[in-house]
Design an enzyme around this catalytic site. Sequence first.
Site, PDB file in Angstrom:
ATOM      1  CG  ASN A   7      -1.930   1.098   1.224  1.00 53.50           C
ATOM      2  OD1 ASN A   7      -1.779   2.086   0.525  1.00 53.50           O
ATOM      3  ND2 ASN A   7      -2.962   0.943   2.032  1.00 53.50           N
ATOM      4  NE  ARG A  72      -4.495   3.684  -1.533  1.00 54.86           N
ATOM      5  CZ  ARG A  72      -4.122   4.850  -1.048  1.00 54.86           C
ATOM      6  NH1 ARG A  72      -2.923   5.004  -0.517  1.00 54.86           N
ATOM      7  NH2 ARG A  72      -4.942   5.880  -1.084  1.00 54.86           N
ATOM      8  CG  HIS A 161      -9.957   7.815   0.521  1.00 58.08           C
ATOM      9  ND1 HIS A 161     -10.293   9.086   0.929  1.00 58.08           N
ATOM     10  CD2 HIS A 161      -8.605   7.749   0.597  1.00 58.08           C
ATOM     11  CE1 HIS A 161      -9.200   9.758   1.239  1.00 58.08           C
ATOM     12  NE2 HIS A 161      -8.156   8.959   1.042  1.00 58.08           N
ATOM     13  NE  ARG A 222      -4.096  15.350  -0.730  1.00 62.29           N
ATOM     14  CZ  ARG A 222      -4.474  14.083  -0.761  1.00 62.29           C
ATOM     15  NH1 ARG A 222      -5.473  13.692  -1.532  1.00 62.29           N
ATOM     16  NH2 ARG A 222      -3.858  13.186  -0.010  1.00 62.29           N
ATOM     17  CD  GLU A 365      -6.855   2.225   2.484  1.00 61.65           C
ATOM     18  OE1 GLU A 365      -7.207   2.847   1.475  1.00 61.65           O
ATOM     19  OE2 GLU A 365      -5.925   2.592   3.222  1.00 61.65           O
TER      20      GLU A 365
END
Length: 382
Positions: A7, A72, A161, A222, A365
């Site tokens: 990931n 990922r 996501h 961000r 995840e």
Amino acid sequence: MTVLVLNCGSSSIKYQLIDPDGPARLAKGIVERIGEDDGVPDHAAALRQVVAELERDCGPLAELGLAAVGHRIVHGGDRFAEPTLVDDDVESVIDELSPLAPLHNPPGLTALRLARRELPDVPHVAVFDTAFHQTLPPVAYTYALERELAARYGVRRYGFHGTSVSYVSRAAARLLDRDPDDTNLVVLHLGNGASATAVRGGRSVDTSMGLTPLEGLVMGTRTGDIDPGALFYLHREAGLSVDDLDRLANRSSGLLGLAGANDLREVHRQAKAGDAAAQLARELYCYRIRHYVGAYLAVLGRAHAIVFTAGVGENDSWVRSHSLAGLRHLGVEVDHVRNSFTGSRAQVISPDEADVTVLVVPTDEELEIARQASGLVAAPAS
């Protein structure tokens, strides 16, 4: 069916060695602060460290009998709607999509290429963050741009996501004792990157991130939602180049730009010490979440639960309570005693009588990537 999961984020690589059918992790770790002064210099060096740690703990990778390596990959555009076996052509498409996720696709691709060289005889599977959102209806993914130009360059909402939201949505439905196909949720994935997703019957129907992971909620570095005219204005009046604006919007704004720190724990510390900028930053962070929750309750019409997940969502009780403050008239309320829990378990944090259940559900995840990768390589060839 042991799967190695990589990931790869913009400044870290998390890895796990997983049996998707078993609860235990055979190995796990993380290499952080990639590219920073006190970290490893780049993702290539980080992956070499991952291999060294795995071989120290588990023996040579070639002798582990891996069924697959799951990767990922953040942006799959409209080309990838499901987990995909990687070959050179898939690598090339991921590279072509890098301008849409400049912080994530390039390091993910670096790790993918190095891992394929390290383990050439093992299937490599790309699992895309955008894939879960391929169910968005046109009214949710279309921007009001000149139609032909948008189509030519693939300018639309993709969402991100998705791997996390997919896992959390099913886990939330189990916690509610409901069929996922008959469950409506607002999922709040709150970490350094943050997004909100409206999930109807296990399918994404709206989400806050857009063409890139820049749109939507306030994030660590961000901007989230901003009038594009502000960037045009800064280009004209402050002389900022396109690259300057890209760095501004992606790397030096958000909580970092507002409060001087991208870690909410530090923002909280500063706010409690009386720093007005930090106080505004965390209030704005929660206000934007509340804004999207209200919008998605309207989109869904009926929501069974609001779900907090990821690093901030799972661990920050202040953010959870302040993000949903003032929504009692919509059936949304947080029980402050339940919300004060600590630990890593799934938890209901709303009062029993609330119309909309509020949940904290830890995401996984890596397990989701392992399951998708193993499912693909185990499927009979068509």
